[in-house]
Scaffold this active site. Structure first.
Site, PDB file in Angstrom:
ATOM      1  N   GLU A   1       5.154   7.103  -9.324  1.00 30.91           N
ATOM      2  CA  GLU A   1       3.726   6.700  -9.114  1.00 30.91           C
ATOM      3  C   GLU A   1       3.296   7.595  -7.838  1.00 30.91           C
ATOM      4  O   GLU A   1       2.159   7.911  -7.986  1.00 30.91           O
ATOM      5  CB  GLU A   1       3.579   5.220  -8.629  1.00 30.91           C
ATOM      6  CG  GLU A   1       4.287   4.416  -9.805  1.00 30.91           C
ATOM      7  CD  GLU A   1       3.913   2.922  -9.222  1.00 30.91           C
ATOM      8  OE1 GLU A   1       2.775   2.319  -8.639  1.00 30.91           O
ATOM      9  OE2 GLU A   1       4.586   1.733  -9.872  1.00 30.91           O
TER      10      GLU A   1
ATOM     11  N   HIS B   1      -0.664   1.880 -12.907  1.00 28.79           N
ATOM     12  CA  HIS B   1      -0.159   0.520 -13.702  1.00 28.79           C
ATOM     13  C   HIS B   1       1.194   0.905 -13.794  1.00 28.79           C
ATOM     14  O   HIS B   1       1.461   2.005 -14.492  1.00 28.79           O
ATOM     15  CB  HIS B   1      -0.545   0.250 -15.145  1.00 28.79           C
ATOM     16  CG  HIS B   1      -0.044  -0.838 -15.612  1.00 28.79           C
ATOM     17  ND1 HIS B   1      -0.030  -2.146 -15.185  1.00 28.79           N
ATOM     18  CD2 HIS B   1       1.027  -0.965 -16.509  1.00 28.79           C
ATOM     19  CE1 HIS B   1       0.829  -3.010 -15.961  1.00 28.79           C
ATOM     20  NE2 HIS B   1       1.115  -2.426 -16.905  1.00 28.79           N
TER      21      HIS B   1
ATOM     22  N   VAL C   1      -7.451  -5.929 -19.321  1.00 24.99           N
ATOM     23  CA  VAL C   1      -6.672  -5.571 -18.294  1.00 24.99           C
ATOM     24  C   VAL C   1      -5.428  -4.534 -18.484  1.00 24.99           C
ATOM     25  O   VAL C   1      -4.984  -4.774 -19.670  1.00 24.99           O
ATOM     26  CB  VAL C   1      -5.979  -6.681 -17.826  1.00 24.99           C
ATOM     27  CG1 VAL C   1      -5.096  -6.460 -16.557  1.00 24.99           C
ATOM     28  CG2 VAL C   1      -7.024  -7.846 -17.410  1.00 24.99           C
ATOM     29  N   ASP C   2      -5.166  -3.753 -17.884  1.00 19.67           N
ATOM     30  CA  ASP C   2      -3.976  -2.619 -18.118  1.00 19.67           C
ATOM     31  C   ASP C   2      -4.460  -1.975 -19.468  1.00 19.67           C
ATOM     32  O   ASP C   2      -3.542  -1.514 -20.028  1.00 19.67           O
ATOM     33  CB  ASP C   2      -2.663  -3.223 -17.919  1.00 19.67           C
ATOM     34  CG  ASP C   2      -2.504  -3.899 -16.851  1.00 19.67           C
ATOM     35  OD1 ASP C   2      -2.961  -3.500 -15.722  1.00 19.67           O
ATOM     36  OD2 ASP C   2      -1.838  -4.926 -16.750  1.00 19.67           O
TER      37      ASP C   2
ATOM     38  N   GLY D   1       0.874  -1.229  -0.054  1.00 15.81           N
ATOM     39  CA  GLY D   1       0.055   0.112   0.021  1.00 15.81           C
ATOM     40  C   GLY D   1       0.908   1.354   0.039  1.00 15.81           C
ATOM     41  O   GLY D   1       0.254   2.276   0.376  1.00 15.81           O
TER      42      GLY D   1
ATOM     43  N   ASN E   1       1.325   3.182  -2.682  1.00 14.63           N
ATOM     44  CA  ASN E   1       0.325   4.098  -3.375  1.00 14.63           C
ATOM     45  C   ASN E   1      -0.808   4.758  -2.465  1.00 14.63           C
ATOM     46  O   ASN E   1      -1.112   5.820  -2.506  1.00 14.63           O
ATOM     47  CB  ASN E   1       0.087   3.812  -4.631  1.00 14.63           C
ATOM     48  CG  ASN E   1       1.039   3.856  -5.924  1.00 14.63           C
ATOM     49  OD1 ASN E   1       1.189   4.922  -6.213  1.00 14.63           O
ATOM     50  ND2 ASN E   1       1.693   2.715  -6.152  1.00 14.63           N
TER      51      ASN E   1
ATOM     52  N   LEU F   1     -10.904  -7.923 -12.060  1.00 10.77           N
ATOM     53  CA  LEU F   1     -12.223  -7.467 -11.951  1.00 10.77           C
ATOM     54  C   LEU F   1     -13.217  -7.847 -13.032  1.00 10.77           C
ATOM     55  O   LEU F   1     -12.661  -8.146 -14.171  1.00 10.77           O
ATOM     56  CB  LEU F   1     -12.416  -5.955 -11.583  1.00 10.77           C
ATOM     57  CG  LEU F   1     -11.584  -5.500 -10.401  1.00 10.77           C
ATOM     58  CD1 LEU F   1     -11.643  -4.039 -10.332  1.00 10.77           C
ATOM     59  CD2 LEU F   1     -12.492  -5.926  -9.108  1.00 10.77           C
TER      60      LEU F   1
ATOM     61  N   ARG G   1      -6.402  -8.375  -8.088  1.00 13.26           N
ATOM     62  CA  ARG G   1      -7.399  -9.278  -8.560  1.00 13.26           C
ATOM     63  C   ARG G   1      -8.009  -8.796  -9.749  1.00 13.26           C
ATOM     64  O   ARG G   1      -8.216  -7.503 -10.275  1.00 13.26           O
ATOM     65  CB  ARG G   1      -8.493  -9.396  -7.663  1.00 13.26           C
ATOM     66  CG  ARG G   1      -8.240  -9.950  -6.289  1.00 13.26           C
ATOM     67  CD  ARG G   1      -7.605 -11.336  -6.223  1.00 13.26           C
ATOM     68  NE  ARG G   1      -8.999 -12.439  -6.878  1.00 13.26           N
ATOM     69  CZ  ARG G   1      -8.660 -13.417  -7.113  1.00 13.26           C
ATOM     70  NH1 ARG G   1      -7.402 -14.019  -7.001  1.00 13.26           N
ATOM     71  NH2 ARG G   1      -9.525 -14.394  -7.364  1.00 13.26           N
TER      72      ARG G   1
HETATM   73  C1  GAR Z   1       2.710  -0.814  -7.711  1.00 13.08           C
HETATM   74  O1  GAR Z   1       3.904  -0.615  -8.510  1.00 13.08           O
HETATM   75  C2  GAR Z   1       1.573  -0.668  -8.778  1.00 13.08           C
HETATM   76  O2  GAR Z   1       1.907   0.186  -9.948  1.00 13.08           O
HETATM   77  C3  GAR Z   1       1.340  -2.084  -9.360  1.00 13.08           C
HETATM   78  O3  GAR Z   1       1.768  -2.677  -8.031  1.00 13.08           O
HETATM   79  C4  GAR Z   1       2.443  -2.015  -7.222  1.00 13.08           C
HETATM   80  C5  GAR Z   1       1.858  -1.934  -5.780  1.00 13.08           C
HETATM   81  O4  GAR Z   1       2.481  -1.289  -4.892  1.00 13.08           O
HETATM   82  N1  GAR Z   1       0.057  -2.322  -9.802  1.00 13.08           N
HETATM   83  C6  GAR Z   1      -0.003  -3.362 -10.914  1.00 13.08           C
HETATM   84  O5  GAR Z   1       1.071  -4.049 -11.323  1.00 13.08           O
HETATM   85  C7  GAR Z   1      -1.287  -3.244 -11.451  1.00 13.08           C
HETATM   86  N2  GAR Z   1      -1.383  -3.858 -12.767  1.00 13.08           N
HETATM   87  P1  GAR Z   1       1.958  -0.529  -3.497  1.00 13.08           P
HETATM   88  O6  GAR Z   1       1.048  -1.711  -2.915  1.00 13.08           O
HETATM   89  O7  GAR Z   1       3.347  -0.147  -2.858  1.00 13.08           O
HETATM   90  O8  GAR Z   1       1.252   0.580  -3.945  1.00 13.08           O
END
Ligand code: GAR
Length: 219
Positions: free
Chosen positions: A178, A113, A148-149, A16, A18, A97, A95
């Protein structure tokens, strides 16, 4: 003005970071979104503890406890609605969706992403960017669609790819980006300055830029 803040839920599966960036941004009463719920599909996700420490409501909806994807999503949807969520941010929510859930939240469901979409959809984006020899990499906040994405892009941040990068060093540089771009994208969306129009997002206002370039580019 605080009554106009968009009630926002964050869905996580892991650490978590982000989510933490969004919570920090929303701690400012002038930020156009307020966080009303952090929900994880994984019991014990480290992000849940962080959210609770910030004084936020948290919930766990464990996908493993449901017979199918839609039963899981119906429960999640009930929690989101119960919390009064108007916007949902996926932040490392791992997950896929269903079209049913996405249809319920279309235009109000956004994701981050770790690539400059439409490049490198899917997993292992940093490894693949290095293998392809791209010189610019980054991350994208977009509306969620059944593919997806993919989906209309709200904001992007770019970082350089250095010759000596490993997936870890590049990933760390992207993650920093990010944490800057997700609050920007949420602010643009929650304030109505990022508008869905003809399958694209149009950013309104002369000062509203939705592209960030790493300040540590070294170039
Ligand atoms: C992040 O780098 C996010 O961009 C990626 O997972 C990580 C989560 O980190 N998401 C994906 O790959 C979705 N396709 P976080 O839990 O520290 O935010």
């Amino acid at each position: 003005m605080s009554a106009a803040r968009k009630k926002t839920a964050i869905l996580i599966s892991g650490r978590g970071s982000n989510m933490t960036a969004l919570i920090a941004a929303a701690a400012d009463p002038a930020f156009p979104a307020e966080i009303v719920l952090v929900l994880s599909n994984r019991p014990g996700a480290p992000g849940l503890e962080r959210a609770a420490a910030a004084g936020l409501a948290t919930a766990t909806v464990d996908h493993k406890a449901y017979p199918d994807r839609e039963a899981f999503e119906r429960d999640m949807d009930a929690r989101l609605t119960g919390a009064g969520a108007e916007l949902v941010c996926l932040a490392g929510f791992m997950r896929v969706l269903t079209p049913w859930f996405i249809g319920r939240w279309t235009g109000r469901l956004i994701n981050i992403h770790p690539s400059l979409m439409p490049a490198f959809r899917g997993l292992h984006t940093h490894e693949r960017a290095i293998a392809e020899g791209v010189k610019i990499h980054g991350c994208t906040v977009h509306h969620v669609v059944p593919d997806v994405d993919a989906g209309p892009i709200i904001a992007q941040a770019a970082v350089p790819v250095l010759s000596e990068d490993t997936p870890e060093t590049l990933g760390a540089r992207v993650l920093e980006a990010e944490h800057r771009v997700y609050p920007l994208a949420l602010a643009l969306t929650a304030s109505g300055r990022a508008v869905l129009e003809g399958g694209r997002v149009i950013t309104l206002g002369t000062t509203a830029s939705s592209a960030l370039i790493s300040p540590n580019s070294g170039v």
